[in-house]
Design a protein around this motif. Structure first.
Motif, short mmCIF file in Angstrom:
data_model
loop_
_atom_site.label_atom_id
_atom_site.label_comp_id
_atom_site.label_asym_id
_atom_site.label_seq_id
_atom_site.Cartn_x
_atom_site.Cartn_y
_atom_site.Cartn_z
N ASP A 1 29.61 4.10 43.45
CA ASP A 1 29.41 4.53 42.06
C ASP A 1 30.52 5.47 41.63
N PHE A 2 30.86 5.41 40.36
CA PHE A 2 31.86 6.31 39.79
C PHE A 2 31.29 7.72 39.78
N PRO A 3 31.93 8.70 40.44
CA PRO A 3 31.36 10.04 40.57
C PRO A 3 31.42 10.84 39.26
N PHE A 4 30.49 11.78 39.14
CA PHE A 4 30.50 12.68 37.99
C PHE A 4 31.41 13.88 38.24
N ASN A 5 31.50 14.29 39.50
CA ASN A 5 32.36 15.41 39.86
C ASN A 5 33.53 14.87 40.67
N PHE A 6 34.71 15.37 40.37
CA PHE A 6 35.91 14.85 40.99
C PHE A 6 36.60 15.93 41.82
N THR A 7 37.34 15.47 42.82
CA THR A 7 38.07 16.38 43.69
C THR A 7 39.56 16.21 43.46
N ASN A 8 40.25 17.31 43.24
CA ASN A 8 41.71 17.27 43.16
C ASN A 8 42.27 17.40 44.57
N LEU A 9 42.92 16.37 45.04
CA LEU A 9 43.47 16.39 46.39
C LEU A 9 44.85 17.00 46.38
N THR A 10 45.05 17.99 47.22
CA THR A 10 46.36 18.59 47.41
C THR A 10 46.91 18.15 48.74
N ALA B 1 35.42 8.04 50.20
CA ALA B 1 34.05 8.47 50.44
C ALA B 1 34.01 9.79 51.21
N GLY B 2 35.11 10.13 51.89
CA GLY B 2 35.13 11.35 52.66
C GLY B 2 35.34 12.60 51.83
N CYS B 3 36.39 12.60 51.00
CA CYS B 3 36.73 13.81 50.23
C CYS B 3 36.55 13.63 48.72
N LYS B 4 36.17 12.43 48.27
CA LYS B 4 35.94 12.10 46.86
C LYS B 4 37.22 12.10 46.04
N GLU C 1 31.56 8.62 31.50
CA GLU C 1 32.12 9.18 32.74
C GLU C 1 33.63 8.95 32.80
N HIS C 2 34.08 7.77 32.37
CA HIS C 2 35.49 7.45 32.43
C HIS C 2 36.29 8.26 31.41
N ARG C 3 35.70 8.50 30.25
CA ARG C 3 36.38 9.34 29.23
C ARG C 3 36.57 10.75 29.75
N SER C 4 35.53 11.27 30.41
CA SER C 4 35.63 12.61 30.99
C SER C 4 36.72 12.65 32.05
N PHE C 5 36.80 11.57 32.83
CA PHE C 5 37.82 11.47 33.87
C PHE C 5 39.22 11.46 33.25
N LEU C 6 39.41 10.65 32.19
CA LEU C 6 40.72 10.54 31.55
C LEU C 6 41.15 11.86 30.92
N SER C 7 40.20 12.64 30.45
CA SER C 7 40.52 13.91 29.79
C SER C 7 41.12 14.92 30.77
N GLN C 8 40.93 14.69 32.06
CA GLN C 8 41.45 15.61 33.06
C GLN C 8 42.90 15.31 33.44
N ASN C 9 43.47 14.22 32.87
CA ASN C 9 44.88 13.86 33.16
C ASN C 9 45.14 13.78 34.65
N ARG C 10 44.30 13.03 35.34
CA ARG C 10 44.41 12.92 36.79
C ARG C 10 45.64 12.12 37.19
N ILE D 1 36.24 -0.94 43.95
CA ILE D 1 37.28 -0.68 42.96
C ILE D 1 36.64 -0.40 41.60
N HIS D 2 37.15 0.63 40.93
CA HIS D 2 36.66 0.99 39.59
C HIS D 2 37.80 0.85 38.59
#
Length: 303
Positions: free
Chosen positions: A67-76, A40-43, A12-21, A3-4
């Motif tokens: 680990d908190f990833p640097f690149n994120f996947t948008n799941l559709t 872990a499968g699709c990130k 890394e978390h600021r970058s994540f928040l800026s994407q409005n996930r 859990i993160h």
């Protein structure tokens, strides 16, 4: 499960928040302080509560990123029937299961059976599996020793193997995986789709679908009185009314998704949609403001 917790002090978390996930299942925005899990499968990222709701698994596996990833996947989420909102039908009385309305007009309600649900069995070994096998084998040997005067050697071996196989089968029942377009429909469900409304029996084994073209009106009745029930009334173009119990869709942050689903289904204002609320004037005001701001063709009735 790793859990993160979203921390704005982390780059890394600021970058994540800026994407409005947003959580791909609930649609809730992920904000500072939220606890999230990465598949872990699709990130893809999920709120912790959503991950647990999914049975702590996704992509047919249970792994999560340490680990908190640097690149994120948008799941559709791929929704075969463009389902926008769904909720399990509530239990009625002391019955074990929820109830889908009967006497649906077969001339306008489309019925599908067995198209979506199928099972796949996997045999996988876990530490518990090994422990159960060992226990079954030991108990079999003990049984052989105690009953040696009654069983020949061959019978003793068969007895031991039989107990071991029973133990193995009991463990392997947990390996059952469901393959269905509606894998989150754990029980009987009422749903709103892009093209209408429907009922689905457990995991989509049977479905009853009513196109928006055949709906004359929808009325949702929510009461905040003690011990009161909530209902939905569907009136079709033939004048038939179907009334059934529902849960309160205006609680637990479901309101926005519920209203958006009704609007998406009824963008052409083909049918009349009413939401009746009893004993909650403040909620009426909030909903009226949201409906007015978004231009939804939905009426609020106060009671």
């Amino acid at each position: 499960m790793h859990i993160h917790k979203i921390n704005p002090n982390s780059q890394e978390h600021r970058s994540f928040l800026s994407q409005n996930r947003k959580d791909p299942i609930t649609g809730d925005s992920i904000l500072e302080g939220d606890e999230v899990v990465f598949c872990a499968g699709c990130k893809s990222v999920f709120l912790k509560d959503t991950w647990e709701y999914l049975g702590s698994q996704h992509c047919e596996q249970r792994g999560t990123l340490v680990d908190f990833p640097f690149n994120f996947t948008n799941l559709t989420i791929q929704k075969t029937d463009l389902i926008l909102f769904y909720e399990q039908l509530p239990l009625e009385g002391q019955k074990k299961g929820s109830k889908i309305p009967s006497r649906l007009d077969p001339t306008i309600w489309k019925y599908k059976e067995g198209e979506l649900a199928s099972y796949e069995y996997d045999f996988y070994l876990t530490p518990i599996f090994y422990a159960v096998i060992a226990f079954g084998f030991v108990m079999g040997i003990i049984g052989c020793i105690l009953l040696e005067s009654f069983f020949p050697i061959g019978g003793s071996v068969i007895f031991s193997i039989l107990l071991t196989l029973i133990a193995a089968q009991e463990e392997n029942t947990q390996a059952k995986k469901l393959k269905t377009a509606h894998k989150y429909f754990y029980d009987n469900v009422f749903y709103i789709s892009k093209t209408g409304i429907g009922f689905s029996r457990r995991y989509g084994r049977q479905e009853y679908i009513l196109s928006i073209a055949y709906i004359h009106s929808l009325e949702f009745q929510f009461s905040y009185s003690f011990f009161a029930s909530n209902y939905c009334i569907i009136e079709d173009i033939n004048g038939n009314k179907t009334k059934f119990l529902i849960t309160n869709y205006l609680e637990e942050n479901k309101t926005t998704q519920f209203l958006e689903a009704l609007h998406s289904m009824n963008q052409e204002a083909i049918c009349s949609i009413k939401i009746q609320i009893e004993d909650n004037a403040l909620l009426c005001n909030i909903l009226e403001n949201e409906i007015q701001q978004n231009g939804y063709a939905i009426s609020i009735l106060r009671k």
